[in-house]
Structures are given as structure tokens and as C-alpha cells.
Design an enzyme around this catalytic site. Structure first.
Site, PDB file in Angstrom:
ATOM      1  N   ASP A  49      75.823  69.919  11.748  1.00 19.77           N
ATOM      2  CA  ASP A  49      76.041  70.689  10.544  1.00 19.77           C
ATOM      3  C   ASP A  49      74.888  71.445  10.012  1.00 19.77           C
ATOM      4  O   ASP A  49      74.790  72.390   9.233  1.00 19.77           O
ATOM      5  CB  ASP A  49      76.685  69.911   9.402  1.00 19.77           C
ATOM      6  CG  ASP A  49      75.692  68.755   8.949  1.00 19.77           C
ATOM      7  OD1 ASP A  49      74.687  68.454   9.398  1.00 19.77           O
ATOM      8  OD2 ASP A  49      76.049  68.083   7.868  1.00 19.77           O
ATOM      9  N   GLU A 187      66.885  59.457  11.501  1.00 19.25           N
ATOM     10  CA  GLU A 187      66.007  60.883  11.263  1.00 19.25           C
ATOM     11  C   GLU A 187      64.830  60.214  10.112  1.00 19.25           C
ATOM     12  O   GLU A 187      65.172  59.873   8.963  1.00 19.25           O
ATOM     13  CB  GLU A 187      67.140  61.984  10.397  1.00 19.25           C
ATOM     14  CG  GLU A 187      66.051  63.125   9.992  1.00 19.25           C
ATOM     15  CD  GLU A 187      66.941  64.073   9.873  1.00 19.25           C
ATOM     16  OE1 GLU A 187      68.473  64.309  10.242  1.00 19.25           O
ATOM     17  OE2 GLU A 187      66.367  65.348   9.629  1.00 19.25           O
TER      18      GLU A 187
HETATM   19  O1  KIV Z   1      72.723  68.501  11.964  1.00 19.51           O
HETATM   20  C1  KIV Z   1      72.079  68.387  12.754  1.00 19.51           C
HETATM   21  O2  KIV Z   1      71.406  69.085  13.453  1.00 19.51           O
HETATM   22  C2  KIV Z   1      71.585  66.772  12.828  1.00 19.51           C
HETATM   23  C3  KIV Z   1      70.425  66.629  13.562  1.00 19.51           C
HETATM   24  C4  KIV Z   1      69.170  66.998  12.929  1.00 19.51           C
HETATM   25  C5  KIV Z   1      70.401  65.292  13.984  1.00 19.51           C
HETATM   26  O3  KIV Z   1      72.079  66.087  12.359  1.00 19.51           O
END
Ligand code: KIV
Length: 274
Positions: A49, A187
Site C-alpha cells: 500500500d 519493519e
Molecule cells: O507497503 C509496503 O510497501 C510495505 C513494505 C514497506 C513492507 O508494506
């Protein structure tokens, strides 16, 4: 058995194998051309997202809709044939109830053909993970810094730097693992916390700003390609596409203004009569 059942795509089993072996290579993809380029190299493509911020210019991921995720998921699925494709469930599409989560996750699976969905997993979300997995939907969990929760956290802040927070993130990770997620993004957490979670959970962990102690790594592709003038500290830029694009566009503008483009080679002329 129809030919399409013999897909060359990686499966949850291939992803799970990373727990004991070579680290998983994962990147985000939102468009068909990028998915086609990454497909040969990556184990997992995430239609994150983050597309809202990277492609649509939103300030956070909160404004991303289910329709946006489905549209980008379809593009990535069309252009890839090998990688395991995961599509993010956007903010507001799974938190209200287990029924809402299944309805929207099944829409994503049916309308894109992807292999799994990802949800940001606070402790409460373990029930959602179990509900979806029991009904045939593989779930990747996302713990630590949760971009959809930045309004509560007061920004994009690394997690687990106090004992209380550390224990909270650890509890959330264990709960998601026990609920049956097949993999977990961690993260923005300190190395020792990432290592502790990785050692305890049965599924592979995929780090972003979470050290090399995870079972795989993911980055936002546009960050590693150098598309932005600012990137978080944990990003390594492998290219300077922003600079390249700037130079290319300046070259084009200069040529147009000097009537040097288009030239003879780029111009159609009347065919000579035979
Ligand atoms: O939305 C995204 O790109 C993510 C990654 C940063 C893991 O969740």
C-alpha cells in the site's frame, strides 16, 4: 488437469523454506513493466500500500483504497509468472470485523489472482489471521513500525526501543505466528528485537529496517533505485534513476527547443511511388 494448474509460480512452501536456507529476496511492485523486470530476480513481489505514497502522491498509506490495491495487483499479476505475489490489504478493509476481512481479502484474491494478502498486525489482528488462513487465504503479517498506524504513533517512528514497546512488538509477532501467518514483515525495529522474533517464530521473517538478522529482506523498489531525494536510513540506493531521468528530460527539452528533435531518423516521409 488444465495447463494453468501447472503454474511455475513460487508457493507458500517455497517461501517457508527460507526459514532454514537462503534469505528471501523481496521487493515492492505496483506496475506491469516493473513487475516484469523484477519477476526473474525476486522470490516475492509485494503490491504494497506504499503505492499510495510512491505512485499516487499521498502523504501516508491511510488514503489507499481496496480498488487501488486490486488495480495494481492485477497489473503485477499480468506481468509476472514466477514470483510469489502478495497484495496489501489497505487501511479500513479488514479491521472492522472478521467478516469484513474475509470479504475484502477474498475479493483481492479473486480479482487479482495473487497468492496471499498482507495485513498490519497488532495483537488484536491474530484472530483475523486465523480466520483468513482457516478459509484458504494465506496471510503475511506486518509487525513493528506499522505505516497504517502512524496517526496513532505520531509519525513513522522506529519501534521497540523501550522495554515496554519491545515486549509489545514481540507479543504481536508471536500472536500472528501462532495464528498461522506464512511469513512476517518486521519493519523499523532494532537488530536484537528482530533477531529475537526471528528465533522464536516458525515462519520466515522479512526485514525492512530490521537488520540482517531476518530470514529475508524487502525494500520499496523506488527507494533502492534512487527515485526520491530522501530515503530512510535503512535504504541502500543501488542506482540514481532520479538523476538519470532528470538528465534525460533536460536533454529532450534542449533538443526540442533547438529543433534538434525530431531528426531525420525519427520522422516519417512520403513513400516514393514504385
Ligand atoms: O507497503 C509496503 O510497501 C510495505 C513494505 C514497506 C513492507 O508494506
Amino acid at each position: 488437469m488444465p495447463a494453468q494448474a501447472q503454474s511455475a509460480r513460487k508457493t507458500v512452501k517455497d517461501v517457508a523454506a527460507a526459514k532454514a536456507g537462503t534469505p528471501l529476496v523481496c521487493l515492492t511492485a505496483y506496475t506491469a513493466p516493473m513487475a516484469a523486470m523484477l519477476d526473474e530476480v525476486c522470490d516475492v513481489l509485494l503490491v504494497g500500500d506504499s503505492v499510495g505514497m510512491v505512485v499516487h502522491g499521498l502523504p501516508t498509506t491511510v488514503g489507499v483504497t481496496l480498488e487501488m490495491m486490486i488495480l495494481h495487483g492485477q497489473a503485477v499479476m499480468r506481468a509476472s509468472k514466477r514470483a510469489f505475489v502478495v497484495v496489501d490489504m489497505p487501511f479500513g478493509s479488514y479491521e472492522a470485523s472478521l467478516e469484513q476481512a474475509f470479504m475484502n481479502a477474498s475479493r483481492i484474491m479473486k480479482e487479482t489472482g495473487c497468492q496471499a494478502v498482507k495485513i498490519e498486525a497488532g495483537e488484536y489482528a491474530a484472530a483475523t489471521v486465523r480466520h483468513l488462513v482457516d478459509r484458504g487465504i494465506p496471510v503475511m503479517a506486518h509487525v513493528g513500525l506499522r505505516p497504517q498506524a502512524t496517526n496513532v504513533d505520531g509519525g513513522f517512528k522506529a519501534k521497540g526501543r523501550t522495554e515496554k514497546e519491545r515486549s509489545k512488538v514481540n507479543t504481536e509477532a508471536l500472536a500472528a505466528d501462532q495464528a498461522g501467518c506464512f511469513a512476517m514483515v518486521i519493519e523499523g525495529v532494532a537488530e536484537d528485537l528482530a533477531a529475537m522474533i526471528t528465533a522464536q517464530v516458525s515462519c520466515p521473517t522479512i526485514g525492512i529496517g530490521a537488520s540482517a538478522k531476518c530470514d529475508g529482506q524487502i525494500l520499496v523498489t523506488d527507494d533502492l533505485l534512487g527515485m526520491f531525494d530522501w530515503t530512510p536510513r535503512f535504504v541502500r540506493r543501488y542506482a540514481d534513476l532520479r538523476g538519470e531521468i532528470g538528465r534525460a528530460v533536460e536533454g529532450y527539452a534542449k533538443d526540442v527547443r533547438a529543433r534538434a528533435f525530431p531528426g531525420e531518423k525519427e520522422t516519417y516521409v512520403l513513400k516514393k511511388a514504385p
